[in-house]
Scaffold this motif. Structure first.
Motif, PDB file in Angstrom:
ATOM      1  N   ASP A 114       0.827  -1.199   0.000  1.00  0.00           N
ATOM      2  CA  ASP A 114       0.000   0.000   0.000  1.00  0.00           C
ATOM      3  C   ASP A 114       0.867   1.256   0.000  1.00  0.00           C
ATOM      4  O   ASP A 114       1.897   1.320   0.691  1.00  0.00           O
ATOM      5  CB  ASP A 114      -0.896   0.047   1.245  1.00  0.00           C
ATOM      6  N   TYR A 115       0.418   2.246  -0.764  1.00  0.00           N
ATOM      7  CA  TYR A 115       1.030   3.578  -0.772  1.00  0.00           C
ATOM      8  C   TYR A 115      -0.065   4.565  -0.390  1.00  0.00           C
ATOM      9  O   TYR A 115      -1.173   4.503  -0.918  1.00  0.00           O
ATOM     10  CB  TYR A 115       1.564   3.894  -2.166  1.00  0.00           C
ATOM     11  N   MET A 116       0.260   5.487   0.539  1.00  0.00           N
ATOM     12  CA  MET A 116      -0.743   6.417   1.037  1.00  0.00           C
ATOM     13  C   MET A 116      -0.155   7.818   1.159  1.00  0.00           C
ATOM     14  O   MET A 116       0.834   8.010   1.871  1.00  0.00           O
ATOM     15  CB  MET A 116      -1.249   5.952   2.410  1.00  0.00           C
ATOM     16  N   ASN A 117      -0.738   8.757   0.456  1.00  0.00           N
ATOM     17  CA  ASN A 117      -0.290  10.146   0.526  1.00  0.00           C
ATOM     18  C   ASN A 117      -1.483  11.006   0.927  1.00  0.00           C
ATOM     19  O   ASN A 117      -2.395  11.230   0.134  1.00  0.00           O
ATOM     20  CB  ASN A 117       0.255  10.600  -0.833  1.00  0.00           C
ATOM     21  N   THR A 118      -1.461  11.470   2.174  1.00  0.00           N
ATOM     22  CA  THR A 118      -2.535  12.324   2.678  1.00  0.00           C
ATOM     23  C   THR A 118      -2.081  13.778   2.764  1.00  0.00           C
ATOM     24  O   THR A 118      -2.631  14.570   3.515  1.00  0.00           O
ATOM     25  CB  THR A 118      -3.010  11.837   4.061  1.00  0.00           C
ATOM     26  N   ARG A 119      -1.058  14.123   1.974  1.00  0.00           N
ATOM     27  CA  ARG A 119      -0.511  15.482   1.898  1.00  0.00           C
ATOM     28  C   ARG A 119       0.112  15.915   3.224  1.00  0.00           C
ATOM     29  O   ARG A 119       0.126  17.101   3.564  1.00  0.00           O
ATOM     30  CB  ARG A 119      -1.590  16.500   1.484  1.00  0.00           C
ATOM     31  N   GLY A 120       0.638  14.929   3.955  1.00  0.00           N
ATOM     32  CA  GLY A 120       1.338  15.242   5.191  1.00  0.00           C
ATOM     33  C   GLY A 120       2.816  15.494   4.938  1.00  0.00           C
ATOM     34  O   GLY A 120       3.214  15.873   3.835  1.00  0.00           O
ATOM     35  N   ALA A 121       3.635  15.264   5.949  1.00  0.00           N
ATOM     36  CA  ALA A 121       5.076  15.519   5.824  1.00  0.00           C
ATOM     37  C   ALA A 121       5.712  14.645   4.758  1.00  0.00           C
ATOM     38  O   ALA A 121       6.643  15.063   4.073  1.00  0.00           O
ATOM     39  CB  ALA A 121       5.755  15.296   7.173  1.00  0.00           C
ATOM     40  N   HIS A 122       5.235  13.425   4.639  1.00  0.00           N
ATOM     41  CA  HIS A 122       5.753  12.510   3.624  1.00  0.00           C
ATOM     42  C   HIS A 122       4.723  11.403   3.385  1.00  0.00           C
ATOM     43  O   HIS A 122       3.872  11.144   4.232  1.00  0.00           O
ATOM     44  CB  HIS A 122       7.096  11.893   4.061  1.00  0.00           C
ATOM     45  N   PRO A 123       4.788  10.740   2.228  1.00  0.00           N
ATOM     46  CA  PRO A 123       3.888   9.603   1.996  1.00  0.00           C
ATOM     47  C   PRO A 123       4.220   8.458   2.956  1.00  0.00           C
ATOM     48  O   PRO A 123       5.326   8.407   3.515  1.00  0.00           O
ATOM     49  CB  PRO A 123       4.188   9.202   0.544  1.00  0.00           C
ATOM     50  N   ASN A 124       3.288   7.569   3.136  1.00  0.00           N
ATOM     51  CA  ASN A 124       3.522   6.382   3.948  1.00  0.00           C
ATOM     52  C   ASN A 124       3.274   5.130   3.112  1.00  0.00           C
ATOM     53  O   ASN A 124       2.647   5.188   2.051  1.00  0.00           O
ATOM     54  CB  ASN A 124       2.602   6.370   5.171  1.00  0.00           C
ATOM     55  N   SER A 125       3.787   4.024   3.586  1.00  0.00           N
ATOM     56  CA  SER A 125       3.559   2.755   2.907  1.00  0.00           C
ATOM     57  C   SER A 125       3.312   1.670   3.940  1.00  0.00           C
ATOM     58  O   SER A 125       3.666   1.813   5.113  1.00  0.00           O
ATOM     59  CB  SER A 125       4.762   2.381   2.025  1.00  0.00           C
ATOM     60  N   ASP A 126       2.694   0.602   3.482  1.00  0.00           N
ATOM     61  CA  ASP A 126       2.412  -0.527   4.360  1.00  0.00           C
ATOM     62  C   ASP A 126       2.540  -1.796   3.537  1.00  0.00           C
ATOM     63  O   ASP A 126       2.476  -1.771   2.304  1.00  0.00           O
ATOM     64  CB  ASP A 126       1.003  -0.407   4.948  1.00  0.00           C
ATOM     65  N   VAL A 127       2.752  -2.900   4.214  1.00  0.00           N
ATOM     66  CA  VAL A 127       2.845  -4.182   3.525  1.00  0.00           C
ATOM     67  C   VAL A 127       2.122  -5.239   4.351  1.00  0.00           C
ATOM     68  O   VAL A 127       2.165  -5.217   5.584  1.00  0.00           O
ATOM     69  CB  VAL A 127       4.322  -4.598   3.298  1.00  0.00           C
ATOM     70  N   ASN A 128       1.415  -6.107   3.657  1.00  0.00           N
ATOM     71  CA  ASN A 128       0.798  -7.249   4.303  1.00  0.00           C
ATOM     72  C   ASN A 128       0.876  -8.409   3.331  1.00  0.00           C
ATOM     73  O   ASN A 128       1.351  -8.245   2.193  1.00  0.00           O
ATOM     74  CB  ASN A 128      -0.642  -6.962   4.712  1.00  0.00           C
ATOM     75  N   THR A 129       0.456  -9.571   3.755  1.00  0.00           N
ATOM     76  CA  THR A 129       0.599 -10.751   2.906  1.00  0.00           C
ATOM     77  C   THR A 129      -0.658 -11.609   2.957  1.00  0.00           C
ATOM     78  O   THR A 129      -1.458 -11.527   3.894  1.00  0.00           O
ATOM     79  CB  THR A 129       1.800 -11.610   3.354  1.00  0.00           C
ATOM     80  N   ILE A 130      -0.794 -12.428   1.940  1.00  0.00           N
ATOM     81  CA  ILE A 130      -1.873 -13.406   1.859  1.00  0.00           C
ATOM     82  C   ILE A 130      -1.244 -14.752   1.523  1.00  0.00           C
ATOM     83  O   ILE A 130      -0.378 -14.827   0.650  1.00  0.00           O
ATOM     84  CB  ILE A 130      -2.885 -13.038   0.750  1.00  0.00           C
TER      85      ILE A 130
END
Length: 262
Positions: A114-130
């Motif tokens: 996942d990539y997430m940019n909410t216009r904050g200080a920097h974008p964030n990312s997350d990872v999960n698995t299936i």
């Protein structure tokens, strides 16, 4: 004075994150699902190998659409509450499902990034698995491969020990040994639900897995500037805890290029 290097590394990490996802977004094919409003543009992508499996594709897409709807609702609420934070545009979210390995022509490991940019200080990312069982057409855990997976049990404790050893080695390689501490590793708990997102690692031996890889997003086991981490646990370390099915699917060694690809 000691904050400067960390601050600069954080800026560099944010710039690299933005650049990589910007390039990926420009080159991506048409999304498999998308939401676009004044508040958010969010996309879901399935790789071609997932699309070739109708049941797996349907499962991933259903989850992805729920993720789109959830974030669209949150973005709309945030815009209503604080419209000034949307002057430069809406949120930008992206989720990608990609197959990491297929073991014994049955067990499919999928990475969900996942990539997430909410216009904050920097974008964030997350990872999960299936972990997908093709024979049963459903998601499973690694439980069938081990004789026991009780919280704080022998198998889970052995995994945690091996994970931390792997993470410390990777931090040393990156020159980040100062964060190879118990404080940063406290989130890695000997519990199936808290040990980390896991996949079956590919192997040099056909139809086998060389062990387990645990995937951690930024902030999970280190500061944002260090990015994400992947810990590899060779199957030999887990041999005392394997069931008959675990013994059947594990073998061989981790391919030479697998570590670099992660």
């Amino acid at each position: 004075m000691f904050l400067a290097p960390t601050f600069m590394r954080a800026l560099a990490a944010a710039a690299v994150c933005s650049a990589l996802f910007g390039i990926a977004h420009a080159a991506d094919p048409k999304p498999d699902a998308v939401v676009k409003t004044r508040s958010i543009e969010a996309r879901v992508f399935l790789d071609d190998r997932i699309k070739a499996d109708a049941a797996l594709a349907a499962d991933c897409l259903a989850e992805g659409k729920k993720w789109l709807d959830k974030n669209a609702a949150e973005a709309a609420a945030a815009r209503k509450a604080d419209p000034q934070f949307f002057k430069e545009g809406g949120w930008d979210f992206e989720r990608k499902y990609e197959i990491r390995s297929v073991v014994a022509d049955r067990y499919v490991s999928v990475l969900r990034n996942d990539y997430m940019n909410t216009r904050g200080a920097h974008p964030n990312s997350d990872v999960n698995t299936i972990l997908w069982d093709k024979a049963a057409n459903k998601r499973i855990s690694i439980r069938p491969f081990f004789t026991e997976t009780a919280d704080k049990g022998p198998a889970m404790k052995a995994m945690v020990t091996a994970i931390i050893t792997s993470l410390k080695a990777e931090k040393k390689k990156r020159g980040a040994g100062e964060t190879a501490t118990d404080e940063w590793f406290k989130s890695v708990e000997p519990s199936l639900l808290k040990i980390g997102a896991v996949t079956l690692a590919p192997s040099t031996e056909a139809d086998k897995s060389s062990g387990l890889t645990f995937h951690y997003p930024p902030y999970a086991v280190g500061p944002y500037a260090e990015g994400g981490y992947v810990a590899f646990v060779p199957w030999e370390m887990l041999k005392p805890y394997l069931t008959a099915e675990g013994t059947r699917i594990f073998g061989g060694a981790r391919p030479k290029g697998d570590e670099e690809e992660q």
